[in-house]
Design an enzyme around this catalytic site. Structure first.
Site, short mmCIF file in Angstrom:
data_model
loop_
_atom_site.label_atom_id
_atom_site.label_comp_id
_atom_site.label_asym_id
_atom_site.label_seq_id
_atom_site.Cartn_x
_atom_site.Cartn_y
_atom_site.Cartn_z
N LYS A 1 12.28 -39.96 -11.93
CA LYS A 1 13.57 -39.39 -12.37
C LYS A 1 14.50 -39.20 -11.17
CE LYS A 1 14.73 -38.22 -15.91
NZ LYS A 1 15.37 -38.92 -17.08
N TYR B 1 6.23 -38.83 -12.29
CA TYR B 1 7.33 -38.63 -13.23
C TYR B 1 8.59 -38.15 -12.52
CZ TYR B 1 10.37 -36.01 -16.37
OH TYR B 1 11.48 -35.50 -17.01
N ILE C 1 4.10 -25.89 -24.79
CA ILE C 1 4.31 -24.95 -25.89
C ILE C 1 3.77 -25.50 -27.22
CG2 ILE C 1 6.13 -23.85 -27.31
CD1 ILE C 1 7.47 -22.97 -24.71
N ASN D 1 13.06 -26.70 -18.33
CA ASN D 1 12.12 -26.99 -19.42
C ASN D 1 12.68 -26.64 -20.79
OD1 ASN D 1 10.30 -26.81 -17.02
ND2 ASN D 1 8.74 -27.16 -18.59
N GLN E 1 -0.08 -25.56 -27.36
CA GLN E 1 -0.76 -24.27 -27.57
C GLN E 1 -0.54 -23.76 -28.99
OE1 GLN E 1 -2.60 -24.35 -25.27
NE2 GLN E 1 -1.44 -25.14 -23.52
N ARG F 1 -3.45 -28.87 -12.84
CA ARG F 1 -2.78 -30.19 -12.73
C ARG F 1 -2.68 -30.56 -11.25
NH1 ARG F 1 3.13 -30.36 -15.31
NH2 ARG F 1 2.01 -30.94 -17.21
N THR G 1 16.29 -34.06 -14.87
CA THR G 1 15.45 -32.85 -14.89
C THR G 1 15.56 -32.07 -13.59
OG1 THR G 1 13.13 -32.16 -14.91
CG2 THR G 1 13.55 -34.39 -14.19
N ASP G 2 15.25 -30.79 -13.68
CA ASP G 2 15.23 -29.97 -12.45
C ASP G 2 14.03 -30.31 -11.56
OD1 ASP G 2 13.21 -28.85 -14.03
OD2 ASP G 2 13.96 -26.80 -13.91
N GLU G 3 13.06 -31.06 -12.10
CA GLU G 3 11.87 -31.38 -11.31
C GLU G 3 12.17 -32.26 -10.11
OE1 GLU G 3 8.40 -32.53 -13.40
OE2 GLU G 3 8.82 -31.23 -15.10
N ASP H 1 16.12 -47.01 -28.98
CA ASP H 1 14.84 -46.36 -28.67
C ASP H 1 13.72 -47.38 -28.86
OD1 ASP H 1 13.98 -43.02 -28.72
OD2 ASP H 1 12.43 -44.58 -28.84
P1 NAD Z 1 10.49 -37.63 -25.08
O1 NAD Z 1 9.31 -38.22 -24.38
O2 NAD Z 1 10.28 -36.70 -26.20
O3 NAD Z 1 11.43 -38.80 -25.62
C1 NAD Z 1 11.71 -39.95 -24.88
C2 NAD Z 1 12.28 -41.00 -25.81
O4 NAD Z 1 12.59 -42.17 -25.03
C3 NAD Z 1 11.28 -41.45 -26.88
O5 NAD Z 1 11.91 -41.50 -28.13
C4 NAD Z 1 10.83 -42.83 -26.42
O6 NAD Z 1 10.47 -43.71 -27.47
C5 NAD Z 1 12.08 -43.31 -25.70
N1 NAD Z 1 11.77 -44.36 -24.71
C6 NAD Z 1 10.77 -44.33 -23.78
N2 NAD Z 1 10.77 -45.48 -23.08
C7 NAD Z 1 11.79 -46.24 -23.57
C8 NAD Z 1 12.30 -47.53 -23.25
N3 NAD Z 1 11.75 -48.27 -22.27
N4 NAD Z 1 13.36 -47.99 -23.94
C9 NAD Z 1 13.92 -47.25 -24.94
N5 NAD Z 1 13.47 -46.03 -25.29
C10 NAD Z 1 12.42 -45.53 -24.61
O7 NAD Z 1 11.35 -36.98 -23.91
P2 NAD Z 1 12.30 -35.70 -23.94
O8 NAD Z 1 11.49 -34.50 -23.61
O9 NAD Z 1 13.12 -35.72 -25.18
O10 NAD Z 1 13.22 -36.00 -22.68
C11 NAD Z 1 14.43 -36.73 -22.84
C12 NAD Z 1 15.14 -36.80 -21.50
O11 NAD Z 1 15.42 -35.50 -21.03
C13 NAD Z 1 14.32 -37.48 -20.40
O12 NAD Z 1 15.18 -38.26 -19.61
C14 NAD Z 1 13.76 -36.31 -19.60
O13 NAD Z 1 13.54 -36.68 -18.26
C15 NAD Z 1 14.89 -35.31 -19.74
N6 NAD Z 1 14.51 -33.89 -19.60
C16 NAD Z 1 13.51 -33.38 -20.39
C17 NAD Z 1 13.19 -32.04 -20.28
C18 NAD Z 1 12.10 -31.41 -21.15
O14 NAD Z 1 11.82 -30.23 -20.97
N7 NAD Z 1 11.50 -32.12 -22.09
C19 NAD Z 1 13.87 -31.24 -19.38
C20 NAD Z 1 14.89 -31.80 -18.59
C21 NAD Z 1 15.20 -33.14 -18.73
O1 TDX Z 2 -2.03 -27.64 -21.70
C1 TDX Z 2 -1.24 -27.32 -20.81
N1 TDX Z 2 -1.49 -26.19 -20.08
C2 TDX Z 2 -0.66 -25.77 -19.08
O2 TDX Z 2 -0.92 -24.75 -18.44
C3 TDX Z 2 -0.05 -28.09 -20.51
C4 TDX Z 2 0.25 -29.34 -21.29
C5 TDX Z 2 0.79 -27.64 -19.53
N2 TDX Z 2 0.50 -26.52 -18.82
C6 TDX Z 2 1.45 -26.03 -17.80
C7 TDX Z 2 1.98 -27.05 -16.82
C8 TDX Z 2 3.36 -26.50 -16.52
O3 TDX Z 2 3.28 -25.49 -15.53
O4 TDX Z 2 2.60 -25.57 -18.53
C9 TDX Z 2 3.81 -25.86 -17.83
C10 TDX Z 2 4.70 -26.76 -18.68
O5 TDX Z 2 4.05 -28.01 -18.79
P1 TDX Z 2 4.73 -29.26 -19.55
O6 TDX Z 2 5.07 -28.88 -20.95
O7 TDX Z 2 3.85 -30.45 -19.34
O8 TDX Z 2 6.12 -29.39 -18.78
P2 TDX Z 2 6.51 -29.69 -17.25
O9 TDX Z 2 5.44 -30.43 -16.54
O10 TDX Z 2 7.01 -28.40 -16.67
O11 TDX Z 2 7.74 -30.72 -17.49
C11 TDX Z 2 8.68 -30.50 -18.57
O12 TDX Z 2 9.89 -29.96 -18.08
C12 TDX Z 2 10.69 -30.79 -17.28
C13 TDX Z 2 8.96 -31.80 -19.31
O13 TDX Z 2 7.74 -32.35 -19.80
C14 TDX Z 2 9.68 -32.78 -18.43
O14 TDX Z 2 10.03 -33.96 -19.16
C15 TDX Z 2 10.94 -32.13 -17.92
O15 TDX Z 2 11.55 -32.98 -16.99
#
Ligand code: NAD
Ligand code: TDX
Length: 332
Positions: free
Chosen positions: A152, A148, A189, A177, A192, A271, A121-123, A33
């Site tokens: 991905k 983003y 989440i 998500n 907020q 956004r 991700t599903d995005e 990391d």
């Molecule tokens: P996060 O941002 O919380 O964590 C990402 C981690 O990757 C961090 O610890 C960061 O330091 C590390 N990182 C970033 N750049 C790096 C680099 N160049 N080299 C080494 N480490 C590096 O992200 P997350 O929400 O835990 O997401 C993790 C994975 O899951 C991602 O691939 C994301 O696309 C995927 N994902 C996330 C969600 C979601 O809802 N958060 C949903 C579906 C998929």
């Molecule tokens: O302050 C806010 N108010 C708001 O309405 C923020 C931060 C977000 N939002 C909305 C945007 C989205 O519709 O809430 C929803 C969720 O937003 P995020 O938490 O930023 O998630 P999203 O953009 O859906 O992406 C997340 O899910 C897929 C993760 O961040 C990604 O890493 C993952 O791939």
């Protein structure tokens, strides 16, 4: 016993997965990391030192990645820049980490013949209309909207190409998500929840009717381990827990659970390119690999997460002002 290299294992979901591996297996885990703003050492530092080792380094640097892959039996690749809003402000780290970083992992894995699971991700599928009864499946065409999600999507295409052209032993998952403890407070989440704890009204983008398909991070971890152990090489699996909710529903529930009036939120500017709806059909993972999510009750899961943020102010407080200043500069 196997050695598993987990990239991004100090992030929100990666650290959850490292805990899951320590609980459910006897594997040794090496976390690679970069420790960006999104990482937390605290999320993994209480794990036993003979099971988990942290290497601070960049997945886009082959000289860091190669020796770690050389001694691993499998790589689970979570590391990414993960926040859509940040990618709209500055896409460059997303291109470097998500594309060059994944390419660097792929080349190392190719050289050493190592099993890889790529977390996505599903995005990548773009969005669905609110009125559309469809959900994403493994056959939905890619159509990403943001820097983003495009980065991905590109990383997924690289993995698929390396499987087809070089016979890489890889699987891919695309999850919806996640919510849970240790999620950075820039995300919806936890932003907020910590706003309410600070007496700030939650901020909802646009009309708030955008739908996200929520899954607990523990369920994402169990799905990734199941795919790592039993997934068919070359296959993609969608991960979801039938958790569709619009943003207003989520914010109202947070306010209710925190004892505030349910309309005590503000609607702020939308956004750019904001995806309308995500929804996952996870039948392939459930039927072929027998996976089921454990968190079926979103309200209860959310209540636990609220309690976690209440009890871990020491963890999020140092990031709150800077995070809110970035949003304030955009009127959000
Ligand atoms: P996060 O941002 O919380 O964590 C990402 C981690 O990757 C961090 O610890 C960061 O330091 C590390 N990182 C970033 N750049 C790096 C680099 N160049 N080299 C080494 N480490 C590096 O992200 P997350 O929400 O835990 O997401 C993790 C994975 O899951 C991602 O691939 C994301 O696309 C995927 N994902 C996330 C969600 C979601 O809802 N958060 C949903 C579906 C998929
Ligand atoms: O302050 C806010 N108010 C708001 O309405 C923020 C931060 C977000 N939002 C909305 C945007 C989205 O519709 O809430 C929803 C969720 O937003 P995020 O938490 O930023 O998630 P999203 O953009 O859906 O992406 C997340 O899910 C897929 C993760 O961040 C990604 O890493 C993952 O791939």
């Amino acid at each position: 016993m196997h050695r598993i290299l987990v990239t991004g294992g100090a992030g929100f979901i990666g650290s959850n997965f490292v805990h899951h591996l320590v609980r459910q297996t006897d594997h040794h885990v090496t976390v690679l990391d970069k420790m960006t703003y999104a990482a937390s050492r605290e999320a993994i530092d209480e794990l036993p030192a003979d099971r988990v080792e942290l290497v601070v380094g960049d997945i886009a640097e082959a000289e860091t990645v190669n020796p770690l892959v050389a001694r691993a039996d499998a790589v689970v690749h979570f590391a990414a820049e993960s926040h859509n809003d940040n990618s709209l402000h500055d896409p460059s780290p997303f291109i470097r980490t998500n594309l060059i970083g994944t390419f660097t992992i792929l080349e190392a894995v190719r050289q050493h013949g190592t099993r890889l699971h790529h977390v996505s991700t599903d995005e990548v599928y773009g969005d669905l209309d609110l009125a559309d009864p469809k959900r994403f499946t493994e056959d939905t065409p890619y159509n990403p909207s943001s820097p983003y999600s495009a980065s991905k999507a590109g990383s997924d295409h690289l993995v698929r190409a390396w499987v087809r052209s070089f016979g890489l032993r890889a699987t891919v998952s695309n999850c919806s998500n996640n919510y849970g403890p240790w999620q950075h407070i820039e995300k919806f989440i936890p932003r907020q929840i910590t706003n309410v704890l600070d007496g700030i009204r939650p901020r909802v983008y646009g009309d708030g009717l955008n739908v996200r398909d929520w899954i607990h991070a523990d369920d994402h971890s169990s799905a990734v381990l199941r795919i790592l152990e039993q997934g068919e090489i070359g296959e993609t699996y969608l991960i979801g827990a039938d958790g569709e909710k619009n943003n207003l529903e989520v914010v109202r529930l947070i306010l209710k659970l925190m004892g505030r009036p349910e309309d005590a939120y503000d609607q702020v500017s939308d956004r750019a390119g904001h995806d309308r709806r995500y929804a996952i059909e996870s039948g392939k993972l459930r039927h072929e690999l027998g996976w089921t999510p454990q968190f079926q009750d979103f309200e209860q899961g959310l209540a636990e997460v609220i309690e976690w943020y209440r009890s871990r102010e020491d963890w999020w407080r140092p990031h709150k002002d800077a995070t809110e200043q970035k949003y304030a500069a955009k009127g959000q």
